[in-house]
Scaffold this motif. Structure first.
Motif, short mmCIF file in Angstrom:
data_model
loop_
_atom_site.label_atom_id
_atom_site.label_comp_id
_atom_site.label_asym_id
_atom_site.label_seq_id
_atom_site.Cartn_x
_atom_site.Cartn_y
_atom_site.Cartn_z
N LEU A 148 -45.84 3.07 0.16
CA LEU A 148 -45.72 2.31 1.41
C LEU A 148 -44.26 2.00 1.74
O LEU A 148 -43.98 1.29 2.70
N GLY A 149 -43.32 2.55 0.97
CA GLY A 149 -41.91 2.37 1.28
C GLY A 149 -41.19 1.49 0.27
O GLY A 149 -41.55 1.42 -0.90
N PRO A 173 -41.35 -5.10 5.17
CA PRO A 173 -42.70 -5.11 5.75
C PRO A 173 -42.84 -4.19 6.96
O PRO A 173 -43.92 -3.65 7.19
N HIS A 207 -43.75 -0.78 5.66
CA HIS A 207 -45.14 -0.76 5.19
C HIS A 207 -46.06 -0.66 6.40
O HIS A 207 -47.03 0.09 6.42
N ARG A 208 -45.74 -1.47 7.40
CA ARG A 208 -46.57 -1.51 8.61
C ARG A 208 -46.56 -0.17 9.34
O ARG A 208 -47.60 0.32 9.77
N ASN A 245 -46.92 -4.97 -2.38
CA ASN A 245 -47.35 -4.32 -1.14
C ASN A 245 -46.93 -2.86 -1.03
O ASN A 245 -47.51 -2.14 -0.21
N ILE A 246 -45.95 -2.42 -1.82
CA ILE A 246 -45.55 -1.01 -1.68
C ILE A 246 -46.54 -0.05 -2.34
O ILE A 246 -46.49 1.15 -2.09
N VAL A 247 -47.45 -0.57 -3.15
CA VAL A 247 -48.55 0.25 -3.68
C VAL A 247 -49.92 -0.34 -3.34
O VAL A 247 -50.93 0.36 -3.40
N ARG A 290 -49.94 -6.80 4.22
CA ARG A 290 -49.83 -6.05 5.49
C ARG A 290 -51.20 -5.94 6.15
O ARG A 290 -51.32 -6.10 7.38
N GLU A 336 -52.10 -9.20 7.71
CA GLU A 336 -51.35 -9.40 8.96
C GLU A 336 -51.96 -8.60 10.10
O GLU A 336 -52.10 -9.09 11.22
N LEU A 337 -52.35 -7.37 9.81
CA LEU A 337 -52.96 -6.53 10.84
C LEU A 337 -54.31 -7.08 11.27
O LEU A 337 -54.71 -6.97 12.43
#
Lengths: 50, 171
Positions: A16-17, A22, A25-26, B107-109, B114, B117-118
């Motif tokens: 995801l980067g 963020p 990722h988004r 959050n990167i894996v 995220r 949030e979405l």
């Protein structure tokens, strides 16, 4: 083989980067959702441009 | 000693991906392929879809048993990861990639923040109450366990939570 996939040119451990970015990722998630909505061929893989 | 060697190799291959390509070139593969690609056309609007994360990045809770790093064939078991878990309760056990950055930002894996949030923005319908973690280094005798036991167990749980979309993330 997953039904559909996106490929990102990121090092292992960073699908995801970068950490604490963020927006990266988004962006990857939203592009993944676009692939989910548009891929019609089983097993298709879309190369994302980053 | 094997764990130390695996961790060093993971760091090297993460920083120099071309070395990984050289290392695996010509070694063939022991990947077992299903008879056909599992496929369902996605028709439901995203804003109404419930999503879950299934990761092979070795993510688990600090209260759960770590994945077995001593078995050279890996660990085909899974961990259930409640979406309500405080971020400081996640950890990663995986010797086959450098997860130093993921240790700092899960959050990167495992993009749980995220996706929340979405959801709050109305872009997706929701996040499943549970996600699932695997450790992706699986080979030899454990491939069959993964395909015939673990995958089915997790699939049934995802179905029981009315999950519409599963996001699969590697380590």
């Amino acid at each position: 083989m997953p039904p559909r996939a996106v490929f990102v040119k990121q090092p292992m451990g960073h699908p995801l980067g970068e950490p604490f970015k963020p927006q990266q990722h988004r962006t990857i998630l939203l592009d993944t959702f676009h692939a989910l909505e548009t891929i019609k061929e089983p097993g298709a893989i879309i190369d994302l441009p980053y | 000693m094997r764990r130390f060697k695996n961790r060093i190799l993971a760091k090297i291959f993460t920083r120099f991906p071309s070395l990984l390509e050289i290392a695996v070139k010509g070694k063939g593969t022991s990947i077992a392929l299903p008879a056909q690609i599992p496929w369902t056309l996605f028709k439901k609007p995203l804003k109404d879809s419930v999503m879950a994360i299934v990761t092979t990045a070795g993510v688990h809770l600090k209260t759960q048993e770590p994945f077995d790093m001593l078995d050279p064939d890996g660990d085909p078991t899974w961990r259930e990861l409640p979406s309500s878990t405080p971020k400081d309760q996640y950890m990663i056990t995986h010797d086959y990639y450098d997860h130093a950055d993921a240790d700092m930002d899960i959050n990167i894996v495992f993009p749980v923040d995220r996706l929340n949030e979405l959801k709050n923005e109305g872009i997706i319908g929701g996040l499943s109450p549970f996600n699932y973690g695997f450790m992706g280094h699986i080979k030899g005798r454990h491939i069959r366990t993964l395909m015939e036991k673990s995958a089915e167990e997790v699939s049934l749980r995802l179905k029981s939570h009315d999950v519409d979309v599963v996001i699969l993330t590697p380590g």
